[in-house]
Each structure stands twice: as C-alpha cells, then as structure tokens.
Enzyme design. Structure first.
Site: not given
Ligand code: F6P
Length: 366
Positions: A77, A118-119, A143, A178, A292
């Site tokens: 943020k 990242g980006d 990602d 399932r 993840q």
């Molecule tokens: O960019 C990394 C990531 O983990 C994305 O795969 C996912 O959409 C996002 O961040 C989740 O962000 P937060 O931890 O703010 O919910």
C-alpha cells in the site's frame, strides 16, 4: 566516509527476499567502503518521522536465506507517490511525496538504492530514477508476471506449494469420486496454475489468458466417469480466470494507497457454475491463498535470489541506474526497468507450456 546503500523490499512478500538481502550485504561487505541500510516496510521507513532505517551487517543477515518473509517488512500500500493521508473532512486520500523522499535520501547521504519488488514496486523505481535517484531494481513476485526476466524469485516456491496441495487433493478426490477445485494466486497471470496443473496432473486448468466454457469442462468431467458414475477430476483455477462471458471475481479494496481490487473467489464461482450446468458428482473447493507466499524458499529461489543480490550490487558499482537484474537462462543480466514494466508477462496461449498441457490431455476449458 563510507558510501551508503539503501535496500527496500516492497509489495507482497515472497520466499527468497531474505536471501536477496543477505546476498547484497555479503557482496557489499567485500568492498569495505560501503555501509548498508534497510528501509522498514518498503520505502515507508524513509518517509516516517523519525525514519525507520536499520543497519545491515554480515552478522545481522547470517543464515537468513532460509527464512520466509522479509526481515525488513513490506507493504503493498502507498509508497512515495501515493502516501495515504486524511483530508480536512477526515477521508483518506493520497499525496505525492516523491520529492520529499528524494530529499530525505540526500539528507541521509544515500549513494544508491536497491528496490526489491514486483511490478508496482518497479514502477516506483522507474519514477524515482526519472527524478534522478540512483536506483537498481530486483524482480520478485510469486506471480512471475514481470517482463524481461525468465523467472522472478518466489515463483518456484509458490509452484511447489500449489503442487503439494494438488498431490493431496488428487488422493482424496479419487477416494470420494469428487471434483476438487484448487484456486491459486497469480493475479492476471496463469503461471502458478499452469505449472501446478502440469506437475500435479490436473484434468482441467483454467487461467486468465484463456477464458473458459463451462460446457467443455462438464464434458471433460463426464468423460472421466464410468457407467456407475465413479471417477474424479481435479481442477486448478487461477484467481484471475473467468468464463467467456464474465469478468474476474474480485472485491473492492478501500485501504488507502492499496490496489483498488482484491482478486479471489474464482473457484467458488466455478463450483456454482458446474452445479448449475449439471455436474453429476460432488464438488469441493480449496483456496490455497497465502500458503503460496509464506515459508521457506526452495533451493531454486534461494539460488536465484542470491544471484540477483550479488548482481544488483555489482550494478551499483557500475552505476547502472535505472536497470533491473534479470534471469535469462543461464545468465543474470541487466535490463531497463522501463522495459520490464511495459507489459505484464502473461502465459502465451500458443506457447510451449500450453502445448504440453494439451498434449497431456489437460483441458484448458476452451
Ligand atoms: O502479487 C502477489 C499476490 O500474492 C497475488 O498473487 C495476489 O492477488 C495478491 O498478491 C494478494 O495480495 P494481498 O496479500 O494484499 O491479499
């Protein structure tokens, strides 16, 4: 007087951040004339009063390459160009503190900045570079959606987590006959989903780059049932995947300075769509979420992160400001940050991995 390098980790965390920090500090300590500082919670530490800066020494970073998260903390943020403040009415808004940030770096005699992110973080790097800041970028994200690098570190560990989840879900899906849906992260890119689907042996893999047709998925499930209605199917769905006639599933994010949308829920929507389309067997859903992102980086990510850290410091010595380290197998190179942030690195629907998936009989839902 020693030269001063500032390191920050920005955006969502990922496995390998500590390995990068350690590599930068270890490499820099060989030069003897550099002092390394870390900014707490991305660049926020520089903008706080008093500033949140910590000295990083080889002793402080010893052994941290095996730890998940980041010892510096992070945030996805705000940042120097969208700093959250309350306006006169008490509503949250953001202000540009870019120049204040640069002034504070000068006040601290910072000679170089390495921004690991990242980006979103590399967009900040580029803006700072354009304002004259001596900055080098290091790409990270689970990602794998940053361009101009074969992989970002953190991605392979996320794929391991998703594959491990798949391995567990396959056995229980088989026992109970399932359909089990696994929703994985990846934002607008299907890399984690596609890798986990191939590694884990999914029947269906749904990614943002290939919109799905629910009838095609039902057909795949039906083909797997025997005449007593027994059989099972495992589906991996990326959080950004959507059907041909609808958009992504997200909730609004009102947190000041944060990304406006929060993806999540694609797996549950798919589950409802399958039921409505007459799926003949039970369906359950698993959202893998932040499992993840947390935890120990695997060996690949530790090595890539270490390579990136060492190379980034060498780019500092070469004064290659405005560049980002990049993995171009088998080399670690320098690319322009401006090139890396031009487009997202998305799965090519005609690419090798998709051909492999189709060759294995995995349905992409199209
Ligand atoms: O960019 C990394 C990531 O983990 C994305 O795969 C996912 O959409 C996002 O961040 C989740 O962000 P937060 O931890 O703010 O919910």
């Amino acid at each position: 007087m020693k030269k001063r390098l500032l390191i920050a980790t920005g955006g969502g965390d990922c496995p390998g951040l500590n390995a990068v920090i350690r590599a930068i500090v270890k490499r820099a300590s060989q030069e003897h004339d550099w002092e390394i500082l870390g900014s707490i919670d991305a660049f926020d530490g520089v903008l706080w009063d008093p500033m949140g800066l910590v000295e990083l020494t080889p002793e402080k970073v010893a052994g941290i390459h095996v730890k998940g998260g980041t010892i510096l903390g992070t945030t996805n943020k705000g940042g120097p160009f969208a700093w959250p403040v309350k306006d006169a009415e008490g509503n949250w808004t953001t202000v540009d503190r870019g120049q204040d940030f640069i002034d504070r770096l000068r006040y601290q005699n910072i000679d170089a900045v390495i921004n690991i992110g990242g980006d979103g973080s590399q967009r900040i790097s580029q803006q700072l570079f354009e304002m004259g800041c001596p900055v080098i970028g290091i790409p990270k994200t689970i990602d794998n959606d940053l361009s101009d690098t074969d992989f970002t570190f953190g991605f392979q560990t996320a794929v391991d987590a998703a594959t491990d989840a798949m391995d567990k879900l396959v056995t229980t899906a088989a026992s109970h006959h399932r359909v089990l849906i696994l929703e994985v992260m990846g934002r607008y890119a299907g890399w984690i989903a596609l890798h986990a689907a191939i590694a884990g042996g999914a029947e269906v893999c749904l990614i943002p780059e290939i919109p799905y047709n629910i009838d095609k998925i039902i057909k795949t499930i039906n083909e797997r049932l025997d005449n007593r209605g027994r059989g099972f199917a495992n589906i991996v769905i990326a959080e950004g995947a959507c059907p041909i006639d609808k958009g992504m599933v997200y909730s609004d994010n009102d947190t000041p300075g944060a990304m406006k949308i929060k993806l999540g829920g694609a797996g549950l929507r798919l589950s409802e769509e399958l039921r409505e389309a007459g799926c003949p067997i039970e369906i359950r859903e698993t959202i893998l979420g932040h499992l993840q992102r947390g935890g120990t980086p695997n060996a690949f990510d530790r090595i890539l992160a270490s390579q990136f850290g060492v190379k980034a410091f060498e780019l500092v010595l070469e004064k290659k400001w405005g560049h980002m380290v990049s993995y171009r197998h088998p080399n670690i190179e320098a690319v322009l940050i401006s090139d890396a942030i031009k487009d997202y690195n998305l799965v090519n629907p005609e690419g090798t991995l998709i051909r492999t998936a189709r060759g294995l009989g995995i349905s992409l839902g199209d």
